[in-house]
Design an enzyme around this catalytic site. Structure first.
Site, mmCIF file in Angstrom:
data_model
loop_
_atom_site.group_PDB
_atom_site.id
_atom_site.type_symbol
_atom_site.label_atom_id
_atom_site.label_comp_id
_atom_site.label_asym_id
_atom_site.label_seq_id
_atom_site.Cartn_x
_atom_site.Cartn_y
_atom_site.Cartn_z
ATOM 1 C CE LYS A 127 87.586 137.595 75.298
ATOM 2 N NZ LYS A 127 87.652 138.236 76.615
ATOM 3 C CE LYS A 213 88.061 143.075 71.256
ATOM 4 N NZ LYS A 213 87.353 143.053 72.455
ATOM 5 C CE LYS A 216 93.005 144.188 78.559
ATOM 6 N NZ LYS A 216 92.189 144.020 79.711
HETATM 7 P P1 TYM Z 1 88.246 144.551 78.712
HETATM 8 O O1 TYM Z 1 89.148 144.318 79.864
HETATM 9 O O2 TYM Z 1 88.402 143.686 77.507
HETATM 10 O O3 TYM Z 1 88.375 146.046 78.221
HETATM 11 C C1 TYM Z 1 88.245 147.162 79.101
HETATM 12 C C2 TYM Z 1 87.536 148.289 78.377
HETATM 13 O O4 TYM Z 1 88.267 148.660 77.199
HETATM 14 C C3 TYM Z 1 87.383 148.648 76.075
HETATM 15 N N1 TYM Z 1 88.143 148.219 74.878
HETATM 16 C C4 TYM Z 1 88.188 148.891 73.723
HETATM 17 N N2 TYM Z 1 87.597 150.037 73.326
HETATM 18 C C5 TYM Z 1 87.845 150.463 72.063
HETATM 19 N N3 TYM Z 1 88.659 149.790 71.187
HETATM 20 C C6 TYM Z 1 89.255 148.624 71.547
HETATM 21 N N4 TYM Z 1 90.064 147.991 70.689
HETATM 22 C C7 TYM Z 1 89.029 148.121 72.865
HETATM 23 N N5 TYM Z 1 89.462 147.023 73.539
HETATM 24 C C8 TYM Z 1 88.910 147.096 74.774
HETATM 25 C C9 TYM Z 1 86.300 147.643 76.428
HETATM 26 O O5 TYM Z 1 85.122 147.875 75.693
HETATM 27 C C10 TYM Z 1 86.117 147.899 77.910
HETATM 28 O O6 TYM Z 1 85.242 148.987 78.134
HETATM 29 N N6 TYM Z 1 84.028 142.388 80.236
HETATM 30 C C11 TYM Z 1 84.846 143.591 80.326
HETATM 31 C C12 TYM Z 1 85.203 143.963 81.755
HETATM 32 C C13 TYM Z 1 84.044 144.097 82.671
HETATM 33 C C14 TYM Z 1 83.121 145.162 82.700
HETATM 34 C C15 TYM Z 1 82.208 144.827 83.755
HETATM 35 C C16 TYM Z 1 82.945 146.337 81.963
HETATM 36 C C17 TYM Z 1 83.699 143.194 83.639
HETATM 37 N N7 TYM Z 1 82.604 143.649 84.280
HETATM 38 C C18 TYM Z 1 81.136 145.665 84.083
HETATM 39 C C19 TYM Z 1 81.879 147.177 82.298
HETATM 40 C C20 TYM Z 1 81.016 146.835 83.330
HETATM 41 C C21 TYM Z 1 86.116 143.372 79.558
HETATM 42 O O7 TYM Z 1 86.574 142.272 79.396
HETATM 43 O O8 TYM Z 1 86.720 144.535 79.181
#
Ligand code: TYM
Length: 351
Positions: A127, A213, A216
């Site tokens: 990032k 991947k 967003k």
């Molecule tokens: P975020 O908002 O990017 O994504 C949310 C969840 O979606 C999953 N994900 C995917 N899984 C499969 N293929 C993809 N292309 C894909 N894109 C996103 C992510 O793995 C995630 O599970 N840092 C985290 C948010 C967070 C969090 C936490 C998660 C903050 N605190 C504590 C678990 C526990 C994030 O940015 O996810």
């Protein structure tokens, strides 16, 4: 079991979020409740399991953002989660900003997390890119907040996509070091959380590039299926998805070196519950001209009802505000004992 997970309320919920994480959240919410009910029927009581899901709005500050858009997206993402099946009466659904304990615990954990550990985080490297010097400090310390998110609630299981695995390993390292450094062996403050990563949909890739991947932040709308896309848009995006000119192979080994084909077969399998080998048993030898419309159909079948619920739910801002306020109040209650224990273990005077 205590299941905890979060999602950043930036942009739209997309197919990768749904198949990689949210669908698992819903399954865990539903199966744990059924499990508790069965235990009560059998023995008269059960150790109540709990599922907590949150909008990681504090994490969203790590990247440049527009405050009005963040506020709107937080409510919209709440509607999207409820539309996917998260039930605010059965799960604790909230946003981080209404639960200051997350930020407080992060500060306490900053004393335990090591620079070297954070320097190894691949998401920070991705990032921040070439512009590391101008990346925010929040982007660097982001995984410590993520550790606080789960450790605060004594999470036992954290359902996430593959890309979050490294952050959860860090949360375990932080918990272990804190317990070792500050707690008696028989009274650790933190539980070590277990990541739950779906086998079939851990990493859904972009429709424009099978090696990136689905995300967003990809500037191309054609790279992802959003949960708000209507049937025509879904079909159009699938038909335009990048592929190669060969027909589909008849076995999984034939997908090697064909990332776009492997991705579409994986998505079809994740949507229908079939292994890739079973998908290829049906479609092996057929071209994408036959496969893509079939994939579009199963996608519309799954996402259509979610989209319809989302469109209705997102109109009622008051109801969404009320869901988040109620969830935050429960979350503050659940997190308070652990935060107090952490203060005490560190020798901080607090009455
Ligand atoms: P975020 O908002 O990017 O994504 C949310 C969840 O979606 C999953 N994900 C995917 N899984 C499969 N293929 C993809 N292309 C894909 N894109 C996103 C992510 O793995 C995630 O599970 N840092 C985290 C948010 C967070 C969090 C936490 C998660 C903050 N605190 C504590 C678990 C526990 C994030 O940015 O996810």
């Amino acid at each position: 079991m205590r299941v905890v997970s979060g999602i950043q309320p930036t942009g739209n919920l997309h197919l990768g979020n749904y198949l990689g994480a949210i669908r698992n959240w819903v399954r865990m919410q539903d199966t744990l409740e059924a499990h508790d009910r069965a235990q009560i029927a059998e023995s008269g009581s059960a150790q109540k399991s709990e599922t907590l899901f949150f909008l990681a709005d504090l994490h969203a500050l790590s990247q440049p953002h527009d405050p009005a858009a963040l506020r709107a997206a937080t409510l919209e993402m709440t509607a999207a989660l409820v539309a996917c099946g998260i039930d605010p009466d059965r799960s604790v659904l909230f946003n981080q900003a209404q639960v200051p304990l997350h930020a407080e615990l992060q500060w306490l954990l900053n004393g335990t997390a090591r620079m070297g550990w954070l320097n190894r985080m691949t998401q920070f490297k991705d990032k921040s890119g070439k512009n590391r010097e101008s990346a925010s400090v929040a982007l660097f310390t982001y995984p410590v907040l993520q550790a606080a998110d789960v450790l605060l609630y004594q999470a036992t299981h954290v359902p996430v996509g593959e890309d979050q695995k490294q952050h959860l390993e860090l949360a375990r390292d932080i918990a272990q070091k804190f317990n070792n450094d500050f707690c008696c062996e028989d009274a650790p403050v933190f539980t070590l959380p277990e990541p739950i990563i779906p086998g079939e949909a851990a990493r859904i890739m972009s429709l424009r590039d099978g090696s990136a991947k689905m995300s967003k932040s990809d500037p191309s709308e054609m790279s992802r299926i959003n949960l708000v896309d209507d049937a025509d848009t879904i079909m159009q995006k699938i038909k335009k998805a990048k592929t190669d000119p060969e027909p589909l192979p008849s076995d999984v080994a034939g997908l090697a070196g064909r990332p776009e084909a492997a991705n579409l077969v994986g998505i079809y399998g994740a949507l229908t519950g079939a292994e890739p080998a079973a998908v290829l048993a049906d479609f092996g030898g057929k071209g994408f001209g036959a496969f893509k419309p079939a994939l579009g159909e199963v996608m519309i079948e799954t996402l259509g009802p979610i989209r319809d619920r989302f469109v209705t739910l997102k109109q009622d801002r008051e109801a969404l505000d009320a869901i988040l306020a109620r969830g935050a109040s429960k979350a503050r209650e659940r997190g308070a004992p652990t935060l107090s224990a952490a203060y005490q273990a560190l020798g901080l005077v607090r009455h």
